[in-house]
Design an enzyme around this catalytic site. Structure first.
Site, short mmCIF file in Angstrom:
data_model
loop_
_atom_site.label_atom_id
_atom_site.label_comp_id
_atom_site.label_asym_id
_atom_site.label_seq_id
_atom_site.Cartn_x
_atom_site.Cartn_y
_atom_site.Cartn_z
N LYS A 249 0.86 -1.19 0.00
CA LYS A 249 0.00 0.00 0.00
C LYS A 249 0.89 1.23 0.00
O LYS A 249 1.71 1.41 0.90
CB LYS A 249 -0.91 -0.01 1.23
CG LYS A 249 -1.75 1.26 1.40
CD LYS A 249 -2.53 1.24 2.71
CE LYS A 249 -3.20 2.58 2.98
NZ LYS A 249 -3.89 2.62 4.29
N LYS A 261 -10.09 13.13 8.21
CA LYS A 261 -9.63 12.70 9.53
C LYS A 261 -9.53 13.92 10.46
O LYS A 261 -9.23 15.03 10.00
CB LYS A 261 -8.24 12.06 9.44
CG LYS A 261 -8.14 10.77 8.68
CD LYS A 261 -6.68 10.32 8.64
CE LYS A 261 -6.49 9.06 7.79
NZ LYS A 261 -7.03 7.86 8.44
N ASP A 272 1.51 6.19 5.93
CA ASP A 272 0.49 5.27 5.41
C ASP A 272 1.00 4.51 4.19
O ASP A 272 0.26 3.71 3.60
CB ASP A 272 -0.79 6.05 5.06
CG ASP A 272 -2.04 5.19 5.22
OD1 ASP A 272 -1.96 4.16 5.92
OD2 ASP A 272 -3.08 5.54 4.65
N GLU A 333 -9.63 4.03 1.93
CA GLU A 333 -9.10 4.15 0.56
C GLU A 333 -8.02 3.13 0.23
O GLU A 333 -7.85 2.74 -0.92
CB GLU A 333 -8.56 5.57 0.36
CG GLU A 333 -7.14 5.84 0.81
CD GLU A 333 -6.91 5.58 2.30
OE1 GLU A 333 -5.79 5.15 2.67
OE2 GLU A 333 -7.82 5.81 3.12
N ARG A 335 -7.69 -0.01 0.72
CA ARG A 335 -8.18 -1.27 0.13
C ARG A 335 -8.55 -1.11 -1.33
O ARG A 335 -8.50 -2.06 -2.11
CB ARG A 335 -9.37 -1.78 0.96
CG ARG A 335 -10.60 -0.90 0.95
CD ARG A 335 -11.55 -1.23 2.08
NE ARG A 335 -11.00 -0.80 3.37
CZ ARG A 335 -11.58 -1.05 4.55
NH1 ARG A 335 -12.71 -1.72 4.61
NH2 ARG A 335 -11.03 -0.64 5.66
#
Length: 580
Positions: A249, A261, A272, A333, A335
């Site tokens: 990812k 967020k 991330d 997002e 996934r």
């Protein structure tokens, strides 16, 4: 910090600090006894006073200036049970002692040279690239670390350390530095000059042309364009072997999109992309260690930002696979990007992969379930799951298998599309994994939710604040484990060729027909012909039908190892199915 191996006597180490290890409840070894004698018993007295038993975390430190030793300080540390993680912690403790005291040259004496080299580098790691240096107080640095052990093992540890530190560096870089293009550039740097590697990078136009609906939607609100990276490692002679595929990812910043967020939750979202960082780090190590099995890496890299063109809650996306997904939360997002990457792995990589692993900081729910030290492992293939757990155990990274509950999967059903991108409130890590399962095709698949261990809020042994590089060591260990079978298993087949078995059997073939009708008589002649049994034992094909059996395998058919390439994951099947 330069790291080198040495086979010299550690007592002759001409440095600033010698770090010595002792296992839990073990007696002092010859080196420790000798050093104690040279120090007039000061080491054993200090160890007794501090109740030193070799347990992990215990230490005894002595300045040895004035003694007949070339180094200035001795540090005795406990190794505990000498697990890979404990060996790394031992070396990290030694490195941090040197940094705290501004000592430039450090020597390490302990078993497991690779883990010691790895731990020393990881323990000394600091992310300070963007900090100014005070000329009156320059940063402490270790100039050289000497590992008293095998040179090849030390070189291996250094390769792994460089890979983990690179993964940490990428995760720690701010999002205005580590952009999707930065990840693509790093992947290209890995492949540069490596004959077994090649890279392809899709830009925004190519991504749109392929119809990668998940990656397109998530990146639409960002001004920085997405990239889709495919890095291939193919050893010579392994072109037809099914590859292992790592999917990472690569969200270089996640604001949550229109499902914004809160600010405190956004501060760590430059990490991330830790899944992509881990896969890139693993490929960097593989480029140096060269396991004899093909490995591919696929990363969808982008930012998730709010904008007038951002994808919206209630949108229905058409994914790369053709499936449609109803969006209920734009902050789910990762996934969507992974789904397109998994479908790419299942349909566009040839030969058909033997298995695919995706790594992602996917859900806070996994952290709630397992805490900050364990990765959640999900899989629909027991053999591959067992292989990954065995690799994690060897690497000293903690993982725990969680269920793919079909009842939770029903919560992903949508009245307007094939799927929803989120399920119910409970079991969020499971529903995220079940979502991904819809896009991996027929491939054996493992999903690793690394949201917990991918980043650390405090220093802990060889783990430093910030990005940890978690996952790199497991991926490399898995690739090497799967590479063992192709290298080792063909060896028994060529063996019959070496003794030139064809000649021996011919001689026996003539002798055997002369005694076919005297099987009972053979019992008596045995003592008369002591050499005959030896002849029988040597070729073992003496079983009359053995020569034919030899003709059947004809080791010349090298397709047998290729056939083994698919079952390989079954090899470590003895590993526990529930983490360590």
């Amino acid at each position: 910090m330069q790291i080198r191996a040495s086979l010299n006597d550690p007592q002759l180490f001409d440095g600033d600090l010698l770090v010595l290890g002792r296992a839990a409840n073990a007696a002092p070894d010859a080196l420790e006894i000798s050093l104690d004698a040279l120090l007039g018993g000061a080491l054993s007295k200090a160890a007794a006073r501090l109740l030193f038993k070799g347990k992990a975390g215990q230490k005894v430190a002595l300045d040895v200036l004035g003694a007949s030793l070339p180094f200035g300080r001795l540090l005795l540390l406990g190794l505990g049970e000498s697990t890979p993680a404990q060996l790394r912690d031992f070396a990290a403790a030694g490195a941090n002692e040197a940094l705290a005291l501004r000592l430039g040259r450090v020597g390490f004496v302990a078993p497991g040279a690779a883990q010691i080299a790895l731990g020393a580098r990881l323990g000394a790691y600091r992310y300070d690239a963007l900090k100014s240096v005070d000329p009156e107080s320059p940063r402490a640095a270790i100039e050289e670390a000497v590992i008293f052990g095998d040179e090849a093992e030390v070189a291996r540890g250094v390769a792994l350390a460089d890979a983990v530190c690179d993964a940490r560096e990428l995760a720690n870089e701010p999002p205005n530095v580590c952009t999707p293009q930065r990840l693509a550039d790093y992947a290209a740097a890995i492949a540069e000059g490596v004959e077994e590697m090649e890279i392809s990078v899709l830009d925004k136009a190519a991504i749109y042309a392929k119809g990668m609906g998940g990656l397109i939607a998530v990146s639409r609100g960002a001004t920085r364009e997405p990239r889709f990276i495919h890095l291939k490692y193919t050893p010579k002679g392994q072109e037809a072997v099914a590859p292992l595929v790592f999917v990472g990812k690569g969200l270089t910043f996640d604001s949550g999109g229109l499902s914004l967020k809160p600010s405190p939750s956004m501060t760590e979202m430059h990490m991330d992309m830790a899944g992509a960082a881990a896969t890139l780090g693993a490929m960097a190590a593989i480029a140096k260690l060269k396991p004899n099995t093909p490995v591919h890496m696929v990363v969808g890299a982008c930012e998730n930002m709010p904008d007038g063109d951002s994808y919206r809650v209630s949108d229905v996306l058409t994914m790369y696979s053709g499936k449609t997904v109803e969006i209920l939360n734009t902050d789910a997002e990762g996934r969507l990007v992974l789904a397109d990457a998994l479908h790419y792995a299942a349909t566009e990589i040839t030969p058909k992969p033997r298995g695919v692993l995706d790594l992602a900081t996917l859900t806070g729910a996994c952290v709630v379930a397992l805490g900050h030290h364990y990765t959640g492992l999900f899989s629909d293939d027991d053999a591959l799951a067992d292989a990954v757990l065995a690799a994690a155990n060897e690497a000293g990274e903690l993982m725990w298998r969680l269920p793919l509950d079909p009842k939770i999967g029903k919560e992903l059903e949508s009245s307007r599309a094939d799927l929803k991108n989120v399920g119910g409130r409970w079991g969020g890590a499971i529903s995220a994994a079940l979502f991904l399962q819809h896009f991996k095709g027929e491939l054996p698949w493992v999903h690793l939710d690394i949201a917990g261990p991918a980043m650390s809020e405090k220093n802990d042994g060889y783990v430093r604040v910030g990005g940890t590089g978690h996952g790199v060591l497991t991926l490399v260990a898995l690739a090497e484990a799967l590479a063992v079978a192709p290298e080792v298993k063909p060896e028994p087949e060529p063996k019959p060729k070496k003794p030139k078995a064809p000649k021996a059997p011919k001689a026996e073939a003539e002798a055997e027909p002369k005694k076919p009708k005297a099987p009972k008589a053979e019992a008596e002649p045995k003592p008369k012909k002591p050499k005959a049994p030896k002849a029988e034992a040597e070729p073992k094909p003496k079983k009359p039908k053995a020569p034919k059996a030899e003709a059947e395998p004809k080791p010349k058919k090298p397709k047998a190892p290729k056939a083994e390439a698919e079952p390989k994951p079954k090899k470590p099947k003895k590993a526990p199915t529930q983490g360590e």
